[in-house]
Design a protein around this motif. Structure first.
Motif, PDB file in Angstrom:
ATOM      1  N   LEU A  62      -4.300  -6.581  -3.974  1.00 31.00           N
ATOM      2  CA  LEU A  62      -4.015  -5.375  -4.734  1.00 31.00           C
ATOM      3  C   LEU A  62      -2.537  -5.060  -4.632  1.00 31.00           C
ATOM      4  O   LEU A  62      -1.917  -5.246  -3.583  1.00 31.00           O
ATOM      5  N   LEU A  63      -1.967  -4.537  -5.737  1.00 27.48           N
ATOM      6  CA  LEU A  63      -0.561  -4.154  -5.764  1.00 27.48           C
ATOM      7  C   LEU A  63      -0.451  -2.631  -5.827  1.00 27.48           C
ATOM      8  O   LEU A  63      -1.043  -1.990  -6.689  1.00 27.48           O
ATOM      9  N   PHE A  64       0.327  -2.074  -4.883  1.00 29.41           N
ATOM     10  CA  PHE A  64       0.624  -0.647  -4.862  1.00 29.41           C
ATOM     11  C   PHE A  64       2.126  -0.445  -5.019  1.00 29.41           C
ATOM     12  O   PHE A  64       2.922  -1.285  -4.583  1.00 29.41           O
ATOM     13  N   THR A  65       2.499   0.659  -5.636  1.00 22.98           N
ATOM     14  CA  THR A  65       3.912   0.963  -5.819  1.00 22.98           C
ATOM     15  C   THR A  65       4.341   2.057  -4.849  1.00 22.98           C
ATOM     16  O   THR A  65       3.570   2.954  -4.512  1.00 22.98           O
ATOM     17  N   VAL A  66       5.600   1.987  -4.416  1.00 25.31           N
ATOM     18  CA  VAL A  66       6.139   2.940  -3.457  1.00 25.31           C
ATOM     19  C   VAL A  66       6.719   4.162  -4.156  1.00 25.31           C
ATOM     20  O   VAL A  66       6.542   5.292  -3.708  1.00 25.31           O
ATOM     21  N   ARG A  67       7.412   3.940  -5.273  1.00 22.62           N
ATOM     22  CA  ARG A  67       8.120   5.016  -5.952  1.00 22.62           C
ATOM     23  C   ARG A  67       7.384   5.408  -7.240  1.00 22.62           C
ATOM     24  O   ARG A  67       7.177   4.559  -8.113  1.00 22.62           O
ATOM     25  N   PRO A  68       7.002   6.675  -7.371  1.00 25.46           N
ATOM     26  CA  PRO A  68       6.265   7.098  -8.575  1.00 25.46           C
ATOM     27  C   PRO A  68       6.986   6.786  -9.872  1.00 25.46           C
ATOM     28  O   PRO A  68       6.346   6.439 -10.871  1.00 25.46           O
ATOM     29  N   GLU A  69       8.313   6.868  -9.876  1.00 24.63           N
ATOM     30  CA  GLU A  69       9.053   6.631 -11.112  1.00 24.63           C
ATOM     31  C   GLU A  69       9.028   5.157 -11.533  1.00 24.63           C
ATOM     32  O   GLU A  69       9.374   4.829 -12.669  1.00 24.63           O
ATOM     33  N   GLU A  70       8.627   4.259 -10.636  1.00 20.72           N
ATOM     34  CA  GLU A  70       8.559   2.838 -10.971  1.00 20.72           C
ATOM     35  C   GLU A  70       7.138   2.365 -11.274  1.00 20.72           C
ATOM     36  O   GLU A  70       6.942   1.230 -11.714  1.00 20.72           O
ATOM     37  N   ARG A  71       6.152   3.219 -11.047  1.00 23.30           N
ATOM     38  CA  ARG A  71       4.753   2.799 -11.183  1.00 23.30           C
ATOM     39  C   ARG A  71       4.446   2.311 -12.589  1.00 23.30           C
ATOM     40  O   ARG A  71       3.742   1.315 -12.780  1.00 23.30           O
ATOM     41  N   GLY A  72       4.981   2.988 -13.590  1.00 17.79           N
ATOM     42  CA  GLY A  72       4.703   2.603 -14.966  1.00 17.79           C
ATOM     43  C   GLY A  72       5.137   1.190 -15.287  1.00 17.79           C
ATOM     44  O   GLY A  72       4.467   0.474 -16.048  1.00 17.79           O
ATOM     45  N   ALA A  73       6.249   0.756 -14.709  1.00 16.54           N
ATOM     46  CA  ALA A  73       6.742  -0.598 -14.974  1.00 16.54           C
ATOM     47  C   ALA A  73       5.761  -1.646 -14.469  1.00 16.54           C
ATOM     48  O   ALA A  73       5.526  -2.673 -15.131  1.00 16.54           O
ATOM     49  N   TYR A  74       5.168  -1.394 -13.304  1.00 14.87           N
ATOM     50  CA  TYR A  74       4.207  -2.354 -12.745  1.00 14.87           C
ATOM     51  C   TYR A  74       2.868  -2.268 -13.462  1.00 14.87           C
ATOM     52  O   TYR A  74       2.200  -3.297 -13.693  1.00 14.87           O
ATOM     53  N   GLN A  75       2.437  -1.062 -13.824  1.00 17.27           N
ATOM     54  CA  GLN A  75       1.198  -0.931 -14.586  1.00 17.27           C
ATOM     55  C   GLN A  75       1.304  -1.637 -15.928  1.00 17.27           C
ATOM     56  O   GLN A  75       0.330  -2.228 -16.399  1.00 17.27           O
ATOM     57  N   THR A  76       2.494  -1.600 -16.533  1.00 17.75           N
ATOM     58  CA  THR A  76       2.707  -2.266 -17.813  1.00 17.75           C
ATOM     59  C   THR A  76       2.546  -3.777 -17.679  1.00 17.75           C
ATOM     60  O   THR A  76       2.074  -4.444 -18.615  1.00 17.75           O
TER      61      THR A  76
END
Length: 314
Positions: A152-166
């Protein structure tokens, strides 16, 4: 182009890795007090809201406790923590495979949900990681079923989450799964399975619609077989709910330990961790959208029914 509305920061800290609930007060509201609105809107039971107000558990944006007389302010917000029922701990480690300033990759065990939902809240990968790593901003970029193990991949910074979800939304992540299922020499493999899968809210099992435009695609390979069992490599090219489980079942090769396909079995006690679903998210490969680094991660877990069938089935 409409600008995305910025969410207000919560005035309450997380509790056990869980964010407080935010309630936005409607702009067209005419309630005299915040308390009156919450009693009508939340239907929490007689006296519940009054007790929470009395104990100072509901706060406004400034962190000040809502009182019985706090006036209703259209468009404002209030926050509180829900009372959560006790959950049976999932007694398996959540292994960190990779961690940097942008992402955390973990190897999830069977029976642990990815994110809080329904009766699984504190016993989820997200809540546990927030507590264990001390990263309250951690968010999930995608999810695995509770019964499926693996990466599973989790993101640290909320402002970057969209880039990984994309990445996942645009199918720019290569994923490989491993499964143990019956071996049938009459099923020709490898093959690519395409079908139209429907998953209705509130219904456990997804189903395929014959002659409809395919919305799911999985490549299925037999890696090896012995004693009537096969070890399979599954490569999904789409991400429908239960897709791999549905496609394997459609081939007459239901994954071992599946409580839904081909037949929905009765509920098991929450502390019954026997015979886990033999499905593992083995490989996660992608180019990091923030750093440009090419990543390939491999799960260190094994499927017990293949390594020691009698132990798994016992």
């Amino acid at each position: 182009m409409r600008r995305k509305r910025r969410l207000l920061p919560a005035p309450l800290p997380q509790r056990d890795g869980i964010d407080p609930v935010r309630v936005a007060l409607p702009l067209d509201g005419t309630w005299p007090t915040v308390r009156d609105h919450l009693v009508e809107r939340l239907a929490a039971g007689p006296g519940v809201i009054d007790a929470m107000v009395r104990d100072g558990r509901i706060v406004g944006a400034d962190g000040a406790a809502v009182t019985p007389d706090t006036p209703y302010l259209p468009g404002a917000s209030v926050w509180f923590h829900r009372d959560l029922p006790a959950e049976v701990p999932v007694p398996f480690p959540l292994d960190v495979v990779h961690r940097d300033e942008h992402i955390v990759i973990v190897d999830k065990p069977h029976f642990l949900a990815t994110m809080p939902r329904g009766s699984h809240v504190t016993q989820t990968a997200l809540a546990r990681l927030r507590r264990e790593l001390g990263i309250p901003t951690l968010g999930a970029a995608h999810r695995l079923d509770r019964l499926t193990a693996g990466l599973l991949l989790f993101t640290v910074r909320p402002e970057e989450r969209g880039a990984y979800q994309t990445l996942f939304g645009d199918r720019r992540v290569h994923k490989e799964y491993e499964a143990v299922a019956p071996y049938d020499p009459d099923v020709p493999l490898p093959r690519t399975v395409r079908s139209h899968i429907v998953k209705e809210r509130g219904i456990i099992a997804a189903y395929e619609v014959a002659d409809a435009e395919p919305n799911s695609e999985s490549h299925i390979e037999l890696v090896e077989h012995r004693s009537g069992l096969g070890r399979y490599r599954l490569t999904p090219h789409t991400g429908r709910t239960h897709q791999l489980r549905v496609h394997m079942n459609a081939l007459g090769l239901p994954i071992l330990g599946d409580p839904v396909y081909p037949v929905v079995t009765g509920p098991v006690p929450p502390d019954d961790f026997r015979r886990p679903l033999q499905l593992l998210a083995r490989v996660l490969e992608f180019t990091d959208p923030v750093t440009g680094v090419a990543h390939r991660f491999t799960s260190g877990r094994t499927l017990e029914a293949w390594e020691a069938y009698d132990t798994w089935a016992g």
